[in-house]
Scaffold this motif. Structure first.
Motif, PDB file in Angstrom:
ATOM      1  N   LEU A 130      48.034  20.264   9.768  1.00  0.00           N
ATOM      2  CA  LEU A 130      46.709  20.480   9.189  1.00  0.00           C
ATOM      3  C   LEU A 130      45.638  19.718   9.958  1.00  0.00           C
ATOM      4  O   LEU A 130      44.558  20.249  10.249  1.00  0.00           O
ATOM      5  CB  LEU A 130      46.716  20.057   7.721  1.00  0.00           C
ATOM      6  CG  LEU A 130      45.381  20.141   6.975  1.00  0.00           C
ATOM      7  CD1 LEU A 130      44.896  21.574   6.904  1.00  0.00           C
ATOM      8  CD2 LEU A 130      45.515  19.552   5.572  1.00  0.00           C
ATOM      9  N   GLN A 131      45.942  18.479  10.301  1.00  0.00           N
ATOM     10  CA  GLN A 131      44.962  17.671  11.023  1.00  0.00           C
ATOM     11  C   GLN A 131      44.727  18.206  12.434  1.00  0.00           C
ATOM     12  O   GLN A 131      43.604  18.146  12.948  1.00  0.00           O
ATOM     13  CB  GLN A 131      45.426  16.211  11.074  1.00  0.00           C
ATOM     14  CG  GLN A 131      45.370  15.500   9.735  1.00  0.00           C
ATOM     15  CD  GLN A 131      43.978  15.590   9.112  1.00  0.00           C
ATOM     16  OE1 GLN A 131      42.988  15.234   9.733  1.00  0.00           O
ATOM     17  NE2 GLN A 131      43.927  16.077   7.880  1.00  0.00           N
ATOM     18  N   ALA A 132      45.762  18.732  13.065  1.00  0.00           N
ATOM     19  CA  ALA A 132      45.591  19.302  14.402  1.00  0.00           C
ATOM     20  C   ALA A 132      44.635  20.492  14.356  1.00  0.00           C
ATOM     21  O   ALA A 132      43.753  20.641  15.216  1.00  0.00           O
ATOM     22  CB  ALA A 132      46.944  19.720  14.965  1.00  0.00           C
ATOM     23  N   ILE A 133      44.779  21.330  13.345  1.00  0.00           N
ATOM     24  CA  ILE A 133      43.886  22.486  13.202  1.00  0.00           C
ATOM     25  C   ILE A 133      42.475  22.030  12.859  1.00  0.00           C
ATOM     26  O   ILE A 133      41.487  22.543  13.391  1.00  0.00           O
ATOM     27  CB  ILE A 133      44.428  23.444  12.125  1.00  0.00           C
ATOM     28  CG1 ILE A 133      45.778  24.013  12.555  1.00  0.00           C
ATOM     29  CG2 ILE A 133      43.437  24.554  11.835  1.00  0.00           C
ATOM     30  CD1 ILE A 133      46.447  24.865  11.497  1.00  0.00           C
ATOM     31  N   ALA A 134      42.363  21.049  11.961  1.00  0.00           N
ATOM     32  CA  ALA A 134      41.047  20.582  11.513  1.00  0.00           C
ATOM     33  C   ALA A 134      40.253  19.930  12.637  1.00  0.00           C
ATOM     34  O   ALA A 134      39.016  19.913  12.596  1.00  0.00           O
ATOM     35  CB  ALA A 134      41.207  19.603  10.347  1.00  0.00           C
ATOM     36  N   HIS A 135      40.935  19.384  13.644  1.00  0.00           N
ATOM     37  CA  HIS A 135      40.234  18.734  14.755  1.00  0.00           C
ATOM     38  C   HIS A 135      39.923  19.703  15.894  1.00  0.00           C
ATOM     39  O   HIS A 135      39.242  19.331  16.846  1.00  0.00           O
ATOM     40  CB  HIS A 135      41.061  17.563  15.288  1.00  0.00           C
ATOM     41  CG  HIS A 135      41.005  16.347  14.412  1.00  0.00           C
ATOM     42  ND1 HIS A 135      41.813  16.191  13.321  1.00  0.00           N
ATOM     43  CD2 HIS A 135      40.215  15.240  14.467  1.00  0.00           C
ATOM     44  CE1 HIS A 135      41.554  15.034  12.736  1.00  0.00           C
ATOM     45  NE2 HIS A 135      40.577  14.448  13.399  1.00  0.00           N
ATOM     46  N   ASP A 136      40.414  20.931  15.779  1.00  0.00           N
ATOM     47  CA  ASP A 136      40.134  21.940  16.806  1.00  0.00           C
ATOM     48  C   ASP A 136      38.885  22.712  16.378  1.00  0.00           C
ATOM     49  O   ASP A 136      38.950  23.822  15.848  1.00  0.00           O
ATOM     50  CB  ASP A 136      41.329  22.876  16.961  1.00  0.00           C
ATOM     51  CG  ASP A 136      41.221  23.735  18.211  1.00  0.00           C
ATOM     52  OD1 ASP A 136      40.106  23.837  18.773  1.00  0.00           O
ATOM     53  OD2 ASP A 136      42.246  24.307  18.628  1.00  0.00           O
ATOM     54  N   THR A 137      37.726  22.093  16.581  1.00  0.00           N
ATOM     55  CA  THR A 137      36.461  22.641  16.061  1.00  0.00           C
ATOM     56  C   THR A 137      35.425  22.762  17.169  1.00  0.00           C
ATOM     57  O   THR A 137      34.270  22.363  17.011  1.00  0.00           O
ATOM     58  CB  THR A 137      35.926  21.750  14.929  1.00  0.00           C
ATOM     59  OG1 THR A 137      35.847  20.382  15.411  1.00  0.00           O
ATOM     60  CG2 THR A 137      36.824  21.776  13.710  1.00  0.00           C
ATOM     61  N   ASP A 138      35.820  23.325  18.309  1.00  0.00           N
ATOM     62  CA  ASP A 138      34.920  23.395  19.461  1.00  0.00           C
ATOM     63  C   ASP A 138      33.677  24.235  19.186  1.00  0.00           C
ATOM     64  O   ASP A 138      32.616  23.988  19.773  1.00  0.00           O
ATOM     65  CB  ASP A 138      35.661  23.974  20.667  1.00  0.00           C
ATOM     66  CG  ASP A 138      36.787  23.058  21.148  1.00  0.00           C
ATOM     67  OD1 ASP A 138      36.725  21.854  20.824  1.00  0.00           O
ATOM     68  OD2 ASP A 138      37.715  23.543  21.821  1.00  0.00           O
ATOM     69  N   GLU A 139      33.778  25.234  18.306  1.00  0.00           N
ATOM     70  CA  GLU A 139      32.659  26.135  18.074  1.00  0.00           C
ATOM     71  C   GLU A 139      31.704  25.645  16.982  1.00  0.00           C
ATOM     72  O   GLU A 139      30.693  26.307  16.710  1.00  0.00           O
ATOM     73  CB  GLU A 139      33.177  27.523  17.704  1.00  0.00           C
ATOM     74  CG  GLU A 139      33.984  28.196  18.811  1.00  0.00           C
ATOM     75  CD  GLU A 139      34.363  29.614  18.443  1.00  0.00           C
ATOM     76  OE1 GLU A 139      33.797  30.135  17.464  1.00  0.00           O
ATOM     77  OE2 GLU A 139      35.211  30.207  19.140  1.00  0.00           O
ATOM     78  N   LEU A 140      31.997  24.523  16.356  1.00  0.00           N
ATOM     79  CA  LEU A 140      31.161  24.026  15.257  1.00  0.00           C
ATOM     80  C   LEU A 140      30.252  22.908  15.722  1.00  0.00           C
ATOM     81  O   LEU A 140      30.557  22.192  16.683  1.00  0.00           O
ATOM     82  CB  LEU A 140      32.048  23.532  14.107  1.00  0.00           C
ATOM     83  CG  LEU A 140      33.027  24.547  13.502  1.00  0.00           C
ATOM     84  CD1 LEU A 140      33.828  23.888  12.387  1.00  0.00           C
ATOM     85  CD2 LEU A 140      32.285  25.778  12.977  1.00  0.00           C
ATOM     86  N   ASP A 141      29.125  22.735  15.014  1.00  0.00           N
ATOM     87  CA  ASP A 141      28.238  21.626  15.323  1.00  0.00           C
ATOM     88  C   ASP A 141      28.905  20.316  14.887  1.00  0.00           C
ATOM     89  O   ASP A 141      29.801  20.319  14.031  1.00  0.00           O
ATOM     90  CB  ASP A 141      26.891  21.795  14.619  1.00  0.00           C
ATOM     91  CG  ASP A 141      27.028  21.797  13.101  1.00  0.00           C
ATOM     92  OD1 ASP A 141      26.991  20.706  12.501  1.00  0.00           O
ATOM     93  OD2 ASP A 141      27.198  22.889  12.514  1.00  0.00           O
ATOM     94  N   PRO A 142      28.491  19.170  15.452  1.00  0.00           N
ATOM     95  CA  PRO A 142      29.183  17.894  15.176  1.00  0.00           C
ATOM     96  C   PRO A 142      29.238  17.524  13.704  1.00  0.00           C
ATOM     97  O   PRO A 142      30.261  17.024  13.229  1.00  0.00           O
ATOM     98  CB  PRO A 142      28.370  16.880  15.985  1.00  0.00           C
ATOM     99  CG  PRO A 142      27.763  17.680  17.094  1.00  0.00           C
ATOM    100  CD  PRO A 142      27.479  19.030  16.505  1.00  0.00           C
TER     101      PRO A 142
END
Length: 316
Positions: A130-142
């Motif tokens: 879950l944490q690996a997916i949650a940290h893969d947020t390249d397309e989102l603003d900070p």
């Protein structure tokens, strides 16, 4: 040291029955005092819009999500094989282990009992995925990415097996030992952290019953010499025959209350100051509510005009 025997289903059933009956009585008393008309926003922190953006990101790249899922299922299968090997009496090193600083799984049951070891490893594998997916947020603003990471971690922590009765061996042992009294005590403490009027959770940071006004909080005699909608000005007379010419004015932080300087007599700064001959003035800030919603920081700093008790205006 004698190894503890796991509680029998009969012992646990009896303890749970007692706890359920007593908790029902407590809940009925709590609901009777609650204002049923109180309502509040379902999402005051804006969590749902953030996760909506997060879902849209993964909808545009399903191949990455499939890879994460396949990797997670591979780990789950390895954990299952590990448990089966142990059931057959074979040595098997854990597939997933908690971090050294993780205190949730310190009990020996989490490693010695095959069932609880399987629950622990399955949860840790899920949490890491879950944490690996949650940290893969390249397309989102900070800001949105930080919100996704933070609340994903909160969710992961919330569903830890240590938080649930039947998946926490330490709680099962304690329930059998106390006959369910531990569950009753926990339930009562939970209800004490809920505002009966609104139903909102308001976790207490201190035991409010541990303080008695004038004994171990606000112990030094004083008087209110001025007040408005933001504060009260308190005055403490010197306790000496000779009085210092210049008074002492204390303005505590807005997030704190003046009485941190006036707890028990033996550690009260205010009492010490008046015993040195000082006249002490100190500001006591109000707990803000909806009536002060239009105020801003400048009102505190510059002392905007406010009507006093006589209807005139005064500046503090």
């Amino acid at each position: 040291m004698e190894k503890k025997q796991f509680p029998s289903p009969l012992d646990l059933n009896e303890a749970l029955g007692r706890a359920a009956a007593r908790n029902l009585e407590t809940l009925e008393g709590f609901l009777g005092a609650r204002d049923q008309s109180a309502t509040e926003s379902i999402d005051p922190l804006g969590v749902l819009p953030a996760f909506a953006q997060f879902s849209q990101q993964w909808a545009r790249q399903p191949h990455k999500l499939i890879n994460y899922q396949l990797e997670a299922w591979g780990t789950y299968f390895a954990v299952w094989q590990n448990a089966v090997s142990r059931m057959w009496g074979l040595d098997a090193d854990p597939i997933v282990s908690p971090a050294p600083e993780d205190r949730r799984f310190k009990s020996k049951d989490w490693s010695e009992n095959i069932i609880f070891d399987y629950i622990k490893q399955s949860y840790l594998a899920m949490s890491q995925s879950l944490q690996a997916i949650a940290h893969d947020t390249d397309e989102l603003d900070p800001d949105t990415a930080h919100k996704i990471s933070f609340y994903s971690q909160q969710f992961s922590d919330a569903i830890s097996p240590t938080n649930f009765f039947f998946s926490n061996p330490e709680v099962l042992h304690e329930t059998a030992r106390t006959g369910g009294d531990n569950l009753v005590k926990g339930w009562q403490q939970f209800l004490q952290d809920i505002d009966p009027a609104s139903g909102r959770l308001q976790t207490k940071m201190v035991d409010s019953e541990a303080f008695t006004l004038g004994q171990n909080v606000a112990a030094t005699p004083g008087k209110v010499v001025y007040q408005n909608d933001l504060m009260q000005l308190l005055q403490f007379e010197p306790a000496t025959a000779e009085v210092a010419r210049r008074p002492l004015l204390i303005v505590p932080p807005w997030i704190n209350k003046y009485y941190v300087l006036d707890l028990r007599p033996q550690n009260s700064f205010i009492r010490w100051a008046v015993e040195q001959g000082h006249t002490v003035f100190i500001v006591s800030w109000v707990n803000p509510d909806a009536s002060l919603a239009a105020k801003d920081f400048a009102d505190y700093v510059f002392g905007r005009r406010a009507p006093d008790a006589a209807g005139t205006c005064a500046v503090f």
